[in-house]
Motif scaffolding. Structure first.
Motif, PDB file in Angstrom:
ATOM      1  N   VAL A 177       0.349 -14.177 -13.775  1.00 17.68           N
ATOM      2  CA  VAL A 177       1.383 -13.460 -13.088  1.00 17.68           C
ATOM      3  C   VAL A 177       1.438 -12.112 -13.504  1.00 17.68           C
ATOM      4  CG1 VAL A 177       3.749 -13.411 -12.364  1.00 17.68           C
ATOM      5  CG2 VAL A 177       2.769 -15.634 -13.138  1.00 17.68           C
ATOM      6  N   ASN A 178       1.101 -11.230 -12.630  1.00 26.86           N
ATOM      7  CA  ASN A 178       0.529  -9.811 -13.066  1.00 26.86           C
ATOM      8  C   ASN A 178       1.369  -8.882 -11.918  1.00 26.86           C
ATOM      9  OD1 ASN A 178      -0.910  -9.760 -15.756  1.00 26.86           O
ATOM     10  ND2 ASN A 178      -2.161 -11.171 -14.291  1.00 26.86           N
ATOM     11  N   ALA A 179       1.470  -7.644 -12.308  1.00 27.99           N
ATOM     12  CA  ALA A 179       2.161  -6.549 -11.399  1.00 27.99           C
ATOM     13  C   ALA A 179       0.900  -5.388 -11.569  1.00 27.99           C
ATOM     14  CB  ALA A 179       3.475  -5.992 -11.864  1.00 27.99           C
ATOM     15  N   VAL A 180       0.711  -4.851 -10.423  1.00 27.79           N
ATOM     16  CA  VAL A 180       0.264  -3.507 -10.500  1.00 27.79           C
ATOM     17  C   VAL A 180       1.168  -2.397 -10.071  1.00 27.79           C
ATOM     18  CG1 VAL A 180      -2.277  -4.286  -9.900  1.00 27.79           C
ATOM     19  CG2 VAL A 180      -0.582  -3.712  -8.069  1.00 27.79           C
ATOM     20  N   ALA A 181       1.131  -1.360 -10.742  1.00 26.93           N
ATOM     21  CA  ALA A 181       2.009  -0.090 -10.463  1.00 26.93           C
ATOM     22  C   ALA A 181       1.480   1.105 -10.079  1.00 26.93           C
ATOM     23  CB  ALA A 181       2.743   0.182 -11.985  1.00 26.93           C
ATOM     24  N   PRO A 182       1.242   1.448  -8.945  1.00 24.63           N
ATOM     25  CA  PRO A 182       0.645   2.586  -8.293  1.00 24.63           C
ATOM     26  C   PRO A 182       1.614   3.765  -8.581  1.00 24.63           C
ATOM     27  CG  PRO A 182       0.554   0.866  -6.774  1.00 24.63           C
ATOM     28  CD  PRO A 182       1.540   0.458  -7.640  1.00 24.63           C
ATOM     29  N   GLY A 183       0.944   4.906  -8.945  1.00 21.19           N
ATOM     30  CA  GLY A 183       1.533   6.158  -8.970  1.00 21.19           C
ATOM     31  C   GLY A 183       1.451   6.566  -7.182  1.00 21.19           C
ATOM     32  N   ALA A 184       1.064   7.744  -7.084  1.00 19.23           N
ATOM     33  CA  ALA A 184       1.004   8.566  -5.821  1.00 19.23           C
ATOM     34  C   ALA A 184      -0.325   7.882  -5.057  1.00 19.23           C
ATOM     35  CB  ALA A 184       0.867  10.180  -6.026  1.00 19.23           C
ATOM     36  N   ILE A 185      -0.136   7.159  -3.889  1.00 19.86           N
ATOM     37  CA  ILE A 185      -1.111   6.498  -3.222  1.00 19.86           C
ATOM     38  C   ILE A 185      -1.037   6.904  -1.775  1.00 19.86           C
ATOM     39  CG2 ILE A 185      -2.435   4.381  -2.357  1.00 19.86           C
ATOM     40  CD1 ILE A 185      -2.346   4.831  -5.579  1.00 19.86           C
ATOM     41  N   ASP A 186      -2.387   7.317  -1.124  1.00 21.53           N
ATOM     42  CA  ASP A 186      -2.351   8.239   0.075  1.00 21.53           C
ATOM     43  C   ASP A 186      -2.012   7.080   1.186  1.00 21.53           C
ATOM     44  OD1 ASP A 186      -2.501   9.956   2.234  1.00 21.53           O
ATOM     45  OD2 ASP A 186      -4.488  10.227   1.940  1.00 21.53           O
ATOM     46  N   THR A 187      -0.858   6.455   1.343  1.00 27.39           N
ATOM     47  CA  THR A 187      -0.382   5.487   2.342  1.00 27.39           C
ATOM     48  C   THR A 187       0.867   6.125   3.172  1.00 27.39           C
ATOM     49  OG1 THR A 187       1.148   4.484   0.805  1.00 27.39           O
ATOM     50  CG2 THR A 187      -1.173   3.785   0.877  1.00 27.39           C
ATOM     51  N   ASP A 188       1.437   5.362   4.060  1.00 26.80           N
ATOM     52  CA  ASP A 188       2.538   5.717   4.731  1.00 26.80           C
ATOM     53  C   ASP A 188       3.597   6.156   4.090  1.00 26.80           C
ATOM     54  OD1 ASP A 188       1.059   5.269   6.939  1.00 26.80           O
ATOM     55  OD2 ASP A 188       2.128   3.302   7.576  1.00 26.80           O
ATOM     56  N   MET A 189       3.885   5.610   2.917  1.00 25.57           N
ATOM     57  CA  MET A 189       4.981   6.072   1.986  1.00 25.57           C
ATOM     58  C   MET A 189       4.955   7.470   1.652  1.00 25.57           C
ATOM     59  SD  MET A 189       5.857   2.628  -0.486  1.00 25.57           S
ATOM     60  CE  MET A 189       6.474   1.273  -0.076  1.00 25.57           C
ATOM     61  N   LEU A 190       4.027   8.050   1.724  1.00 27.18           N
ATOM     62  CA  LEU A 190       3.861   9.762   1.423  1.00 27.18           C
ATOM     63  C   LEU A 190       3.771  10.510   2.553  1.00 27.18           C
ATOM     64  CD1 LEU A 190       1.406   9.932  -1.764  1.00 27.18           C
ATOM     65  CD2 LEU A 190       3.971   9.790  -1.567  1.00 27.18           C
ATOM     66  N   ALA A 191       4.134   9.725   3.967  1.00 31.65           N
ATOM     67  CA  ALA A 191       3.884  10.629   5.185  1.00 31.65           C
ATOM     68  C   ALA A 191       5.224  11.388   5.186  1.00 31.65           C
ATOM     69  CB  ALA A 191       4.153   9.487   6.158  1.00 31.65           C
ATOM     70  N   ALA A 192       6.109  11.547   4.355  1.00 35.41           N
ATOM     71  CA  ALA A 192       7.025  12.545   4.489  1.00 35.41           C
ATOM     72  C   ALA A 192       6.661  13.786   3.917  1.00 35.41           C
ATOM     73  CB  ALA A 192       8.512  11.987   3.930  1.00 35.41           C
TER      74      ALA A 192
END
Length: 247
Positions: A177-192
């Protein structure tokens, strides 16, 4: 032996990239989505192009009942996932004093309680089969926190603690069981963000650019592979060296 993966939030962004990467590696893939049926089916089509089976399957990841129904649909198809990648999530920006209680509840349901349901629903078969992989999509904010991100950060921080705990519970069965913790990724979450704001953000990142969803997917692909069999209970950052200090 058929390898089967369930990817929540698989209709777009990182989830879609993960689904494609796993299909390329020979996994049959169940692409869970909430509302984006056309996008999810498009992802499934791309997955099938790799010569595997893929299905788009609708469910509200915030609901235990909906996830139980999703499992029933997979069971009916004879699909027992040995890999679960939990990518379903939404962003929230706003000061805590401006954040309504229902937003808090919604994010904890989607990011954290869903992990509880997914583990209970799919972990039993992994224990029985003496092996499996859970990978949860966390965030840099779940590690360091951020002003205006308290609700999002709290939900991801709780997820990180859950990952570490479940890694210890399931290790004896060979389940990681692991997690990945992204920083700033160019996806819809940065669309604003407008282009000026993105440029300013890139200036704060040591590698000088936004990450790509495919790069996160490559990390997930490694974590579900045999090469990662001795890695568990980890929250692995993928952030271009950015600490989030300017947030």
């Amino acid at each position: 032996m058929t390898r089967i993966a369930l990817v929540t939030g698989g209709s777009r962004g990182i989830g879609a990239a993960v689904a494609r990467r796993l299909a390329a590696d020979g996994f049959d893939v169940a692409v869970q989505y909430y509302a984006a049926a056309e996008q999810a089916e498009a992802v499934a089509v791309v997955c099938r192009d790799f010569g595997v089976q893929a299905m788009a399957i609708q469910a509200d990841a915030r609901s235990g009942q909906a996830l139980r129904e999703l499992k029933a649909k997979l069971d009916a198809e004879g699909w027992t996932p040995s890999v679960v990648v939990h990518c379903a999530g939404v962003a929230h920006y706003g000061l805590l004093e401006d954040t309504e209680e229902d937003v808090w509840d919604d994010l904890l349901l989607l990011h954290l309680k869903s992990a509880y349901h997914l583990t209970k629903l799919f972990g039993s078969a992994m224990i029985w089969n003496r092996g499996g992989r859970f990978v949860h999509l966390s965030s840099l904010w779940g590690v360091v926190g951020a002003a205006g991100e308290a609700v999002y950060a709290a939900s991801k921080g709780g997820l990180n603690a859950f990952v570490k705990s479940m890694a210890k519970e399931l290790a004896s069965a060979g389940v990681t069981v692991n997690a990945v913790a992204p920083g700033a990724i160019d996806t819809d979450m940065l669309a604003a963000l407008d282009e000026r704001e993105k440029a300013s953000l890139c200036d704060a990142i040591p590698l000088g650019r936004l990450g790509k969803a495919e790069e996160v997917a490559d990390l997930v692909r490694f974590l579900v592979s045999d090469s990662a069999s001795y890695i568990t209970g980890q929250v692995i950052g993928i952030n271009g060296g950015w600490s989030g200090d300017n947030a």
